[in-house]
Design a protein around this motif. Structure first.
Motif, PDB file in Angstrom:
ATOM      1  N   UNK A   1       0.980  -1.158   0.334  1.00  0.00           N
ATOM      2  CA  UNK A   1      -0.065   0.189  -0.054  1.00  0.00           C
ATOM      3  C   UNK A   1       0.901   1.390   0.095  1.00  0.00           C
ATOM      4  N   UNK A   2       0.252   2.339  -0.476  1.00  0.00           N
ATOM      5  CA  UNK A   2       0.831   3.792  -0.238  1.00  0.00           C
ATOM      6  C   UNK A   2       0.024   4.784   0.424  1.00  0.00           C
ATOM      7  N   UNK A   3      -1.326   4.362   0.803  1.00  0.00           N
ATOM      8  CA  UNK A   3      -1.911   5.223   1.651  1.00  0.00           C
ATOM      9  C   UNK A   3      -2.790   4.245   2.306  1.00  0.00           C
ATOM     10  N   UNK A   4      -3.100   4.864   3.671  1.00  0.00           N
ATOM     11  CA  UNK A   4      -4.327   4.242   4.365  1.00  0.00           C
ATOM     12  C   UNK A   4      -4.607   5.308   5.622  1.00  0.00           C
ATOM     13  N   UNK A   5      -5.574   4.952   6.479  1.00  0.00           N
ATOM     14  CA  UNK A   5      -5.983   5.683   7.182  1.00  0.00           C
ATOM     15  C   UNK A   5      -5.045   6.352   8.303  1.00  0.00           C
ATOM     16  N   UNK A   6      -4.023   5.478   8.512  1.00  0.00           N
ATOM     17  CA  UNK A   6      -2.931   5.664   9.559  1.00  0.00           C
ATOM     18  C   UNK A   6      -1.712   6.710   9.036  1.00  0.00           C
ATOM     19  N   UNK A   7      -1.588   6.620   7.686  1.00  0.00           N
ATOM     20  CA  UNK A   7      -0.360   7.015   7.073  1.00  0.00           C
ATOM     21  C   UNK A   7      -0.672   8.413   6.557  1.00  0.00           C
ATOM     22  N   UNK A   8       0.433   9.245   6.161  1.00  0.00           N
ATOM     23  CA  UNK A   8       0.014  10.710   5.623  1.00  0.00           C
ATOM     24  C   UNK A   8      -0.449   9.969   3.911  1.00  0.00           C
ATOM     25  N   UNK A   9      -1.154  10.997   3.540  1.00  0.00           N
ATOM     26  CA  UNK A   9      -1.790  10.881   2.210  1.00  0.00           C
ATOM     27  C   UNK A   9      -0.594  10.824   1.252  1.00  0.00           C
ATOM     28  N   UNK A  10      -0.462   9.920   0.078  1.00  0.00           N
ATOM     29  CA  UNK A  10       0.658   9.970  -0.766  1.00  0.00           C
ATOM     30  C   UNK A  10       0.601  11.107  -1.610  1.00  0.00           C
TER      31      UNK A  10
END
Length: 620
Positions: free
Chosen positions: A409-418
């Motif tokens: 993945x590159x984006x999810x609810x925990x991470x900074x938006x791509x």
């Protein structure tokens, strides 16, 4: 959970079998379908259908709006399916603690002193046998509305994943909907003991819970609320979700949750049967048989009941929050039970310690783990100018035995938006990362709603902060809202660049979902081109192939520089592909560019010309 600070500390750390010739006396053999790459679409359910654009910090659902299960119309699901999606992960479905008043529906209030944000954390579950009332048109029929969504999703050709949060639950857990004979977490606990094997929680005898304080944080942004008094009745105090044993946890602890006891004693030793040596090689059926006559802690049984409940309702799999904070023996117990009921269940775990990957896959019987600490982190470092592409080859080699299990993945609810300023900066700069993430392995690829139209996460939600789309607040997601176009789901408000971006994602993901090569063999082409002129640490190339499809993937991570080089194709690959000396046309499966692969004296040369942030997926 938003655990990106905590994770920084933790991060330290598989051809079709040839069939024997048939004789007339032999029964026909069952044909195994060609394996399909799984494409997961994660959607934060509360935000998906919200058309409100107010985005007032700490705004109520009346002020900022809230999405509903019914917003996932057949048209919406058809468009998601059109991206190549095979599974939808509906995030934030189980009933978690919220600030909104639902007493008229028989739901007890939640104290904002122990609720993060105004909408609440989806990882502080207060009733595992029902769903978030915010998501229903009629809170009284909220479970039926979700069941209808499961049915619509299946009708549109996709499977359903929801969260199970095994490590922690809301401080005030109370199920209104549990089946007959099921008891709430903690209902039979002996609260006089810090630890008891069959207690669901850990306790701090003799000490009441104290709400954490901070001069920099005010619940609800300082708004008034009848229950907002700095007090919460919990006596004795319980251990906090992240393991804090303080009666007054720190403001940065997961203070809105309490840790579940799985039979791990306070000194870290295990108070349950352990798997015999060699069980990492056993099947899920053998794991199931092992646990069938074992005495296990009560929390194990409670979570198995929960999983079975949702499987009965048609849920096809689970994403397990913070799975490595729970012993892998429990996962062996739970996952083998799930697989016995549904062998095709999709089981995804959030695990961040590479040293433990194989334990959770082979002993814990997980299908997939997050490939966060290695592939994701390296790609992020590359696009931020902090690493070169060489490391991708090292990661692929290191995890060759488990590559099929490591979800990208590159984006999810925990991470900074791509597309955020602190990641790629623009959605276009994220495109080569997406190509590599999708095609590098046979594991599933996951995208987060809005990623496909370049959502940068700029909103100041209140508890949630920019660069991440808030999971704690009532907010609208602007780029996604433009695609949603007031419920038409036709992209009618998107800019030309946003339409082009979504088209890119659609081309890439739909191709990956049907490509046999992506589920087949792999060869690194990066190292063989280390001395190739104009090919450097901002370039990456590899080959994927099956019996019927041959691909060469090349990506340019340099956003500003056009590159022109001749990719060297090793003799070993030419031999494996059975190519004789000559010229072979290869065509980009995304946009149709055609070049020629020249084979001479058993080696290949492929002219490559890439614009900034461009990739080619070349098919022989």
């Amino acid at each position: 959970m938003h655990k990106y600070i905590w994770m920084a500390g933790l991060a330290f750390a598989f051809q079709v079998q040839a069939q024997a010739p048939k004789t007339p006396s032999q029964p026909p053999k069952k044909v195994t379908p060609v394996e399909q790459k799984k494409v997961v679409y994660q959607v934060f359910t509360r935000l998906f259908g919200n058309t409100n654009t107010t985005n007032k910090p700490w705004g109520t659902k009346e002020e900022n709006g809230v999405g509903k299960f019914n917003d996932f119309t057949d048209k919406a699901l058809e468009e998601i399916k059109g991206l190549g999606v095979t599974h939808i992960w509906y995030t934030g479905v189980p009933h978690h603690a919220v600030v909104a008043d639902y007493k008229p529906y028989g739901i007890s209030d939640d104290d904002p002193d122990v609720v993060k944000g105004r909408a609440g954390s989806p990882y502080a579950v207060k009733d595992y046998y029902n769903v978030n009332p915010d998501l229903a048109v009629d809170p009284l029929t909220r479970l039926q509305e979700f069941e209808a969504l499961i049915e619509r999703t299946h009708k549109n050709g996709m499977k359903v994943i929801i969260d199970i949060v095994p490590n922690h639950i809301a401080r005030k857990y109370k199920s209104l909907s549990k089946p007959e004979g099921v008891k709430d977490f903690g209902e039979d606990d002996d609260v006089t003991q810090e630890y008891n094997r069959n207690n669901n929680f850990y306790y701090i005898p003799g000490q009441p819970f104290q709400v954490p304080t901070s001069p920099d944080y005010k619940p609800l942004g300082g708004d008034e609320h009848p229950l907002l008094d700095g007090q919460f009745d919990e006596n004795p105090a319980k251990w906090t979700g992240n393991g804090s044993r303080a009666a007054k946890p720190d403001i940065n602890d997961w203070y809105e949750t309490v840790k579940v006891n799985y039979g791990i004693r306070p000194d870290g030793s295990k108070d349950f049967p352990e798997l015999p040596e060699g069980f990492e090689k056993k099947t899920y059926a053998e794991h199931y048989a092992y646990w069938k006559d074992k005495d296990v802690p009560n929390s194990w049984l409670k979570f198995r009941e929960i999983a079975m409940y949702w499987l009965e309702k048609g849920v096809d799999g689970f994403r397990y929050d913070m799975a490595e904070m729970v012993p892998y023996e429990f996962w062996s117990f739970l996952n083998s039970s799930i697989k016995m009921k549904n062998p095709e269940a999709f089981l995804l775990a959030e695990v961040y310690n590479p040293n433990e990957y194989r334990n959770y896959i082979f002993k814990g019987k997980m299908d997939y783990l997050y490939d966060k600490v290695e592939t994701y982190d390296h790609l992020k470092a590359m696009i931020r100018g902090q690493a070169l592409s060489d490391g991708l080859t090292d990661i692929r080699k290191r995890n060759q035995d488990i590559e099929r299990h490591m979800l990208h993945f590159l984006d999810n609810h925990d991470e900074q938006r791509l597309a955020s300023v602190d990641f790629a900066g623009t959605p276009e700069r994220g495109k080569p990362l997406m190509v590599v993430s999708t095609l590098l392995s046979s594991a599933p690829i996951m995208i987060y709603f809005g990623q496909e139209v370049g959502e940068p996460g700029l909103e100041e939600g209140g508890f949630g902060k920019p660069t991440r789309t808030s999971i704690f607040d009532y907010v609208g997601v602007p780029h996604h809202q433009r695609w949603m176009n007031n419920g038409k789901f036709d992209g009618g408000q998107l800019s030309d660049s946003e339409k082009a971006l979504r088209d890119f994602y659609k081309r890439l993901l739909t191709f990956s979902a049907k490509s046999s090569a992506v589920m087949g063999n792999y060869m690194d082409l990066h190292a063989p081109n280390a001395s190739t002129p104009n090919y450097d640490g901002q370039q990456y190339a590899f080959a994927r192939w099956s019996a019927t499809e041959k691909l060469i993937v090349v990506s340019n991570f340099d956003s500003y520089r056009e590159v022109d080089y001749t990719l060297q194709i090793p003799a070993e690959l030419i031999r494996l592909w059975g190519l004789k000396d000559g010229t072979y046309p290869v065509k980009d499966v995304l946009y149709g560019t055609t070049v020629s692969l020249k084979v001479s004296q058993g080696k290949g040369q492929l002219p490559v010309k890439l614009k900034g942030s461009e990739s080619l997926v070349l098919k022989l």
